[in-house]
Scaffold this active site. Structure first.
Site, PDB file in Angstrom:
ATOM      1  N   HIS A 193      -5.467   6.480   7.545  1.00 51.39           N
ATOM      2  CA  HIS A 193      -4.806   5.598   6.593  1.00 51.39           C
ATOM      3  C   HIS A 193      -3.303   5.583   6.897  1.00 51.39           C
ATOM      4  O   HIS A 193      -2.714   6.614   7.205  1.00 51.39           O
ATOM      5  CB  HIS A 193      -5.025   6.095   5.159  1.00 51.39           C
ATOM      6  CG  HIS A 193      -6.409   5.865   4.657  1.00 51.39           C
ATOM      7  ND1 HIS A 193      -6.715   4.894   3.731  1.00 51.39           N
ATOM      8  CD2 HIS A 193      -7.571   6.469   4.964  1.00 51.39           C
ATOM      9  CE1 HIS A 193      -8.023   4.920   3.480  1.00 51.39           C
ATOM     10  NE2 HIS A 193      -8.556   5.876   4.226  1.00 51.39           N
ATOM     11  N   ASP A 225      -2.325  -0.535   6.562  1.00 47.71           N
ATOM     12  CA  ASP A 225      -3.280  -0.940   5.537  1.00 47.71           C
ATOM     13  C   ASP A 225      -2.806  -2.184   4.788  1.00 47.71           C
ATOM     14  O   ASP A 225      -3.615  -3.026   4.392  1.00 47.71           O
ATOM     15  CB  ASP A 225      -3.517   0.205   4.548  1.00 47.71           C
ATOM     16  CG  ASP A 225      -4.433   1.286   5.128  1.00 47.71           C
ATOM     17  OD1 ASP A 225      -4.837   1.140   6.304  1.00 47.71           O
ATOM     18  OD2 ASP A 225      -4.737   2.255   4.416  1.00 47.71           O
ATOM     19  N   GLU A 258      -6.170  18.796   2.940  1.00 45.89           N
ATOM     20  CA  GLU A 258      -7.231  17.790   2.807  1.00 45.89           C
ATOM     21  C   GLU A 258      -6.663  16.373   2.712  1.00 45.89           C
ATOM     22  O   GLU A 258      -7.306  15.407   3.106  1.00 45.89           O
ATOM     23  CB  GLU A 258      -8.123  18.085   1.602  1.00 45.89           C
ATOM     24  CG  GLU A 258      -7.416  18.155   0.266  1.00 45.89           C
ATOM     25  CD  GLU A 258      -7.004  19.569  -0.105  1.00 45.89           C
ATOM     26  OE1 GLU A 258      -6.911  19.845  -1.309  1.00 45.89           O
ATOM     27  OE2 GLU A 258      -6.789  20.397   0.813  1.00 45.89           O
ATOM     28  N   GLU A 291       0.836   5.763   0.447  1.00 42.08           N
ATOM     29  CA  GLU A 291       0.137   7.023   0.725  1.00 42.08           C
ATOM     30  C   GLU A 291       0.795   8.102  -0.125  1.00 42.08           C
ATOM     31  O   GLU A 291       2.012   8.044  -0.371  1.00 42.08           O
ATOM     32  CB  GLU A 291       0.208   7.384   2.206  1.00 42.08           C
ATOM     33  CG  GLU A 291      -0.411   6.356   3.144  1.00 42.08           C
ATOM     34  CD  GLU A 291      -1.891   6.116   2.928  1.00 42.08           C
ATOM     35  OE1 GLU A 291      -2.557   7.007   2.343  1.00 42.08           O
ATOM     36  OE2 GLU A 291      -2.386   5.059   3.337  1.00 42.08           O
ATOM     37  N   ASP A 323       0.850  -1.188   0.000  1.00 42.77           N
ATOM     38  CA  ASP A 323       0.000   0.000   0.000  1.00 42.77           C
ATOM     39  C   ASP A 323       0.890   1.244   0.000  1.00 42.77           C
ATOM     40  O   ASP A 323       2.036   1.195   0.469  1.00 42.77           O
ATOM     41  CB  ASP A 323      -0.922   0.019   1.215  1.00 42.77           C
ATOM     42  CG  ASP A 323      -1.904   1.185   1.162  1.00 42.77           C
ATOM     43  OD1 ASP A 323      -2.711   1.234   0.220  1.00 42.77           O
ATOM     44  OD2 ASP A 323      -1.854   2.055   2.051  1.00 42.77           O
ATOM     45  N   HIS A 357      -4.383  10.775   5.801  1.00 47.69           N
ATOM     46  CA  HIS A 357      -3.336   9.891   6.305  1.00 47.69           C
ATOM     47  C   HIS A 357      -2.500  10.479   7.440  1.00 47.69           C
ATOM     48  O   HIS A 357      -1.660   9.787   8.022  1.00 47.69           O
ATOM     49  CB  HIS A 357      -2.414   9.416   5.181  1.00 47.69           C
ATOM     50  CG  HIS A 357      -1.849  10.491   4.310  1.00 47.69           C
ATOM     51  ND1 HIS A 357      -1.184  11.587   4.800  1.00 47.69           N
ATOM     52  CD2 HIS A 357      -1.834  10.612   2.952  1.00 47.69           C
ATOM     53  CE1 HIS A 357      -0.780  12.341   3.797  1.00 47.69           C
ATOM     54  NE2 HIS A 357      -1.166  11.773   2.659  1.00 47.69           N
TER      55      HIS A 357
END
Length: 245
Positions: free
Chosen positions: A158, A163, A52, A9, A7, A57
């Site tokens: 997140h 994750d 935002e 970010e 995963d 995360h």
């Protein structure tokens, strides 16, 4: 088979708009068993992270200001994933960012070119798999955790490694395998020995005459407990269907 559940970010949605990766998390499995090897790295994206996205995360400019840029960790990361089957939820998103970062890194390096991902790794998209298995339903990672009764209560924001670990449990549950991250090696070895001992054994049918097989029927208390258990499962199933719709 070697698999890496992965995963990332990022600073945004689209690398073509200049967005970059800020975190990578990955968990290694071989033959559907966790090896204990993981890869986790925060990355300085060399750009501002919008508020935002930070709300999703929790990674802001200050958090990654002193982290290495992707080019500095590209070889180490590539060594971890090369040749593996990558298991990713919404794979086009993560693979797109990884390829973008590799392209940028290749321009600054004098060694062999790294990537693209699909030329060196097989990619399994669990989002596509979930949509095929559960058409018309919500198939986000959170929704799948609920559907397969996987605890993700510790997932407030997140995070790439968290994750990836959750996705590993979801993937194994979707494909009918072990879902615990920690394996008891001794118990696992015993299961293997038992399976090996039973290989090649023929099925032996028992011939019973009437009266040889004893039937024990439940008493009233056991029947009541069984009925209550069935009602609980029906309620949980109904609630899950309602919330996922």
């Amino acid at each position: 088979m070697r698999q890496v559940i992965l995963d990332t970010e990022t600073t945004g949605i689209e690398p073509k708009d200049g967005h970059r990766m800020v975190e990578i998390g990955a968990v290694e499995m071989i033959n559907r068993r966790f090896t204990g090897r993981t890869y986790h790295q925060y990355i300085n994206p060399e750009r501002h992270i919008d508020a935002e996205v930070v709300a999703v995360h929790g990674i802001d400019d200050a958090r990654v200001a002193n982290e290495p840029v992707f080019a500095a960790i590209a070889d180490e990361f590539w060594a971890f994933i090369e040749g593996a089957e990558l298991v990713i939820h919404n794979a086009p998103f993560d693979v797109g960012f990884i390829d973008h970062e590799l392209n940028l890194a290749n321009k600054k390096r004098h060694g062999p070119v790294l990537g693209p991902v699909r030329d060196h790794c097989r990619v399994l998209d669990t989002l596509t798999m979930a949509r095929q298995m559960h058409p018309g339903q919500r198939n986000s990672l959170d929704a799948l955790c609920k559907r397969y009764d996987i605890d993700n209560g510790h997932r407030v924001l997140h995070g790439a490694l968290l994750d990836a670990e959750i996705l590993a449990d979801v993937y194994l549950a979707m494909t009918g395998g072990q879902t615990a991250l920690s394996l008891d090696a001794e118990a696992s070895a015993e299961r293997e020995q038992s399976a090996q001992a039973s290989e090649g054994m023929a099925i032996r049918r028992l011939v019973l005459t009437p009266g040889q097989l004893r039937v024990i029927r439940p008493n009233s208390a056991e029947e009541a407990a069984h009925s209550a258990k069935c009602q609980t499962h029906q309620l949980r199933w109904h609630e899950g269907e309602t919330n996922d719709a």
